[in-house]
Design a protein around this motif. Sequence first.
Motif, PDB file in Angstrom:
ATOM      1  N   PHE A  47     -25.142 -27.402 -56.263  1.00 15.24           N
ATOM      2  CA  PHE A  47     -24.539 -27.454 -54.937  1.00 15.24           C
ATOM      3  C   PHE A  47     -24.907 -28.770 -54.239  1.00 15.24           C
ATOM      4  CE2 PHE A  47     -24.360 -26.340 -50.414  1.00 15.24           C
ATOM      5  CZ  PHE A  47     -23.160 -25.653 -50.336  1.00 15.24           C
ATOM      6  N   ARG A  52     -19.777 -36.136 -53.302  1.00 17.37           N
ATOM      7  CA  ARG A  52     -18.587 -36.178 -52.440  1.00 17.37           C
ATOM      8  C   ARG A  52     -18.815 -36.998 -51.174  1.00 17.37           C
ATOM      9  NH1 ARG A  52     -17.382 -29.778 -52.706  1.00 17.37           N
ATOM     10  NH2 ARG A  52     -16.907 -29.659 -54.925  1.00 17.37           N
ATOM     11  N   ASP A  53     -20.062 -37.053 -50.722  1.00 19.83           N
ATOM     12  CA  ASP A  53     -20.344 -37.766 -49.485  1.00 19.83           C
ATOM     13  C   ASP A  53     -20.904 -39.143 -49.827  1.00 19.83           C
ATOM     14  OD1 ASP A  53     -20.989 -38.645 -47.025  1.00 19.83           O
ATOM     15  OD2 ASP A  53     -22.385 -37.029 -46.523  1.00 19.83           O
ATOM     16  N   GLU A  65     -25.338 -30.490 -39.965  1.00 16.50           N
ATOM     17  CA  GLU A  65     -25.443 -29.716 -41.214  1.00 16.50           C
ATOM     18  C   GLU A  65     -26.829 -29.069 -41.332  1.00 16.50           C
ATOM     19  OE1 GLU A  65     -25.122 -31.987 -44.902  1.00 16.50           O
ATOM     20  OE2 GLU A  65     -26.472 -30.495 -45.761  1.00 16.50           O
ATOM     21  N   VAL A 104     -27.151 -26.162 -38.953  1.00 22.43           N
ATOM     22  CA  VAL A 104     -26.477 -24.954 -39.444  1.00 22.43           C
ATOM     23  C   VAL A 104     -27.322 -24.286 -40.511  1.00 22.43           C
ATOM     24  CG1 VAL A 104     -24.466 -24.089 -40.708  1.00 22.43           C
ATOM     25  CG2 VAL A 104     -24.163 -25.800 -38.948  1.00 22.43           C
ATOM     26  N   ASN A 129     -18.881 -25.565 -37.130  1.00 22.75           N
ATOM     27  CA  ASN A 129     -20.018 -26.102 -37.910  1.00 22.75           C
ATOM     28  C   ASN A 129     -19.944 -25.812 -39.402  1.00 22.75           C
ATOM     29  OD1 ASN A 129     -21.874 -27.516 -36.038  1.00 22.75           O
ATOM     30  ND2 ASN A 129     -21.752 -25.572 -34.965  1.00 22.75           N
ATOM     31  N   LEU A 144     -19.689 -27.145 -43.274  1.00 27.25           N
ATOM     32  CA  LEU A 144     -20.242 -28.324 -43.951  1.00 27.25           C
ATOM     33  C   LEU A 144     -19.056 -29.132 -44.491  1.00 27.25           C
ATOM     34  CD1 LEU A 144     -23.153 -26.533 -45.871  1.00 27.25           C
ATOM     35  CD2 LEU A 144     -23.148 -27.501 -43.570  1.00 27.25           C
ATOM     36  N   VAL A 177     -18.387 -31.674 -46.423  1.00 22.43           N
ATOM     37  CA  VAL A 177     -18.144 -32.165 -47.795  1.00 22.43           C
ATOM     38  C   VAL A 177     -17.889 -31.037 -48.793  1.00 22.43           C
ATOM     39  CG1 VAL A 177     -19.451 -34.292 -47.507  1.00 22.43           C
ATOM     40  CG2 VAL A 177     -20.602 -32.266 -48.364  1.00 22.43           C
ATOM     41  N   TYR A 178     -18.087 -29.816 -48.342  1.00 21.72           N
ATOM     42  CA  TYR A 178     -17.898 -28.685 -49.264  1.00 21.72           C
ATOM     43  C   TYR A 178     -16.558 -27.995 -48.991  1.00 21.72           C
ATOM     44  CZ  TYR A 178     -22.784 -29.370 -50.403  1.00 21.72           C
ATOM     45  OH  TYR A 178     -23.963 -29.923 -50.822  1.00 21.72           O
ATOM     46  N   THR A 179     -16.056 -27.341 -50.022  1.00 16.16           N
ATOM     47  CA  THR A 179     -14.785 -26.630 -49.893  1.00 16.16           C
ATOM     48  C   THR A 179     -15.003 -25.345 -49.096  1.00 16.16           C
ATOM     49  OG1 THR A 179     -15.158 -25.365 -51.902  1.00 16.16           O
ATOM     50  CG2 THR A 179     -14.020 -27.481 -52.158  1.00 16.16           C
ATOM     51  N   GLU A 203     -17.129 -23.032 -51.070  1.00 15.22           N
ATOM     52  CA  GLU A 203     -18.545 -23.409 -51.105  1.00 15.22           C
ATOM     53  C   GLU A 203     -19.239 -23.159 -49.769  1.00 15.22           C
ATOM     54  OE1 GLU A 203     -17.803 -26.823 -54.513  1.00 15.22           O
ATOM     55  OE2 GLU A 203     -17.798 -27.351 -52.384  1.00 15.22           O
ATOM     56  N   PHE A 239     -22.421 -20.589 -49.456  1.00 18.21           N
ATOM     57  CA  PHE A 239     -23.739 -21.175 -49.185  1.00 18.21           C
ATOM     58  C   PHE A 239     -24.835 -20.169 -48.803  1.00 18.21           C
ATOM     59  CE2 PHE A 239     -26.778 -23.341 -46.343  1.00 18.21           C
ATOM     60  CZ  PHE A 239     -27.367 -24.155 -47.293  1.00 18.21           C
TER      61      PHE A 239
END
Lengths: 424, 240
Positions: free
Chosen positions: A4, A11-12, A313, A316, B98, B100, B102-104, B107, B111
């Motif tokens: 993960f 991707r970033d 991020e 969260v 909120n 994330l 970069v994630y689908t 995902e 999480f």
Amino acid sequence: MIKFLFKGLMRDRSRSLFPILTVVIGVMLTVFIYNWINGAQFNFIDSNARFNTGHVKIMSRAYAREADQVPNDLALIGVQSLVDKLQEEYPDMIWTPRIRFGGLLDIPDAEGETREQGPVMGMAVDLLSAGSNEPGIFKLEEALVRGRVPQRAAEILISEDFARRLKVQPGDTATLISVTMQGSMAVANFTVAGTIRFGVEAMDRGAMIADIADIRAALDMEDAAGEILGFFGDFMYRDPQASQITTRFNAAHGDDPDEFVPVMDTLLHQAGMTDLMAMLKMFSGLVLVVFIAVMSLVLWNAGLMGSLRRYGEIGVRLALGETKTHIYRSLIWESLMIGVLGSLIGTAVGLAESYYLQAHGLNIGFMMKNASLFISNVLRAKVSPVSYVIGFIPGLAATFLGSSVSGTGIYRRQTSRLMKELES
Amino acid sequence: MENSYLIETRDLVKTYPMGEHTIVALDKVNLKFEKAEFTGLVGPSGSGKTTLLNIIGSLDSPTSGSAVVMGRKVEGLSHKQASALRNHHIGFIFQTFNLLPVYTVFENVEFPLLLLDYSAAERRKMTMVALDWVGLADRTRSKPAQLSGGQSQRVAIARAVVKKPALILADEPTANLDAENSHHILQTMERLNRDLGTTFVFATHDEKVIDYLRRKITLFDGAVAKDERMEPQRPGGEKR
């Protein structure tokens, strides 16, 4: 979880590209500089061994004390029996006697009068005996520029630059004017068989290579030699083994107070090589430390910037119940992934550059004009098994240090403010 | 369990130092929440809604008094224990989604399950169920940037419910949504409350949210001004 995190990293780009580039550049430079220093070290050892010190060298005790002066009056005598004994006691080694000498090389004109003249540094080695290793040790075929390697008595090679300065062609006659072992004047005629360029400034300035039998005759050194050089069969220097042989040899003659008793020394104990090698080793270590420090600082900064960018991020993740320690560890895992990836790419690029310089080298002859060191003008990198892993030390250490320091900011985050922070 | 309530606060006080003064954010709040409630904390800004939500969510601890959430005293929890409580039993929905970035979608919803060490197969199954609940099972590969505000909030709801928590805390969940999307979201949450028995506690001033509530707690200056049970006023006058 690692998968993960890896996906997120890939991707970033803002999170991965700059840190990976930093690691790639640092690791690439580390690998390249390490190989470069490794190459220089090999070059020093190899050139010195072949032209000057051997892997071990035997001289008379008196000669050894003044070896820089090439005191042939203090040379070893009874050399053949000593070489035979050495071959018997150390059969895996190659033993070869040499005479170094100085003098003037006089080039006569058609009437036999001096046309050109120049100081020469001579080296008498076994060129003509069947099975002699010296042409191979000197790599004469590779070094030959014009003419041919001596095949008969009284034939010599001289360095190409010296030959051009004296306007000598292969086939010309040259007269050596020097001093015999007893101190009287020595004059001997030779034919220049060819010219050579070793790519070693100390040799190429004005060297003459002659067969040892001719020089013994010219300098009145029957069965004598200034030095006997010993080489390991694979021509790779191994200091512990060389030291062992030296200790054993010297122990056999240690009690003899005679000034002409033979003494043996290792390559590293001659011509300041120990200090030189220690200096190179220190540079290698310094390169690692400098790159770890610089990359750590850059990656620490990148980690801080990343923490700011990922403030939401991380908030969260804290709200969802991830512990601060878990997040801190995940940041370190991410940085280690960057470290591994950057180290792999950096090592590959660094090795590619090193292999190129190992094959082609870099000519530093212009810096070596007055050098007396036996070092090749063409510095080459040398790739060793360590070269494949050395870059991972700064690559991983710097990313680990950088993220360890920058990641501690997570512990200052207050969960009581998360709601407000995440609403903004 | 110390009591039969999902959440119980006793004389809950929260103060913040502000220079030489002290701000009282919560002033002796006594509340009890049962399982499967659909409750809203309403009141003007600064009335203490978010502070109460923070304490119930174990993100903050009270200055005095007690908050017992699922049998655990929030004021006595270490950071690790508070994280574990949130991780296992509480879902959060925020005003600004909120997600994330970069994630689908898949995902993002998956999480919280990663933190709970479910197997890949279990995660996949639970994630798809959660996305199905919010009607986004066909958007698993989309990134948050490709979603509308309503869809993003539905993903956030799926992320909050995927681990089937007993309690979901939502801070102004419709503040960034238009009326149609707000109703859609609220209907989704109401359905999850009904079907899964999940307790929802909202902090809101949005009338649209208030229309769906079965209990409305009005806070004023950190104290409970009114605590009323109500019949939801569904859009179009539909009664529950």
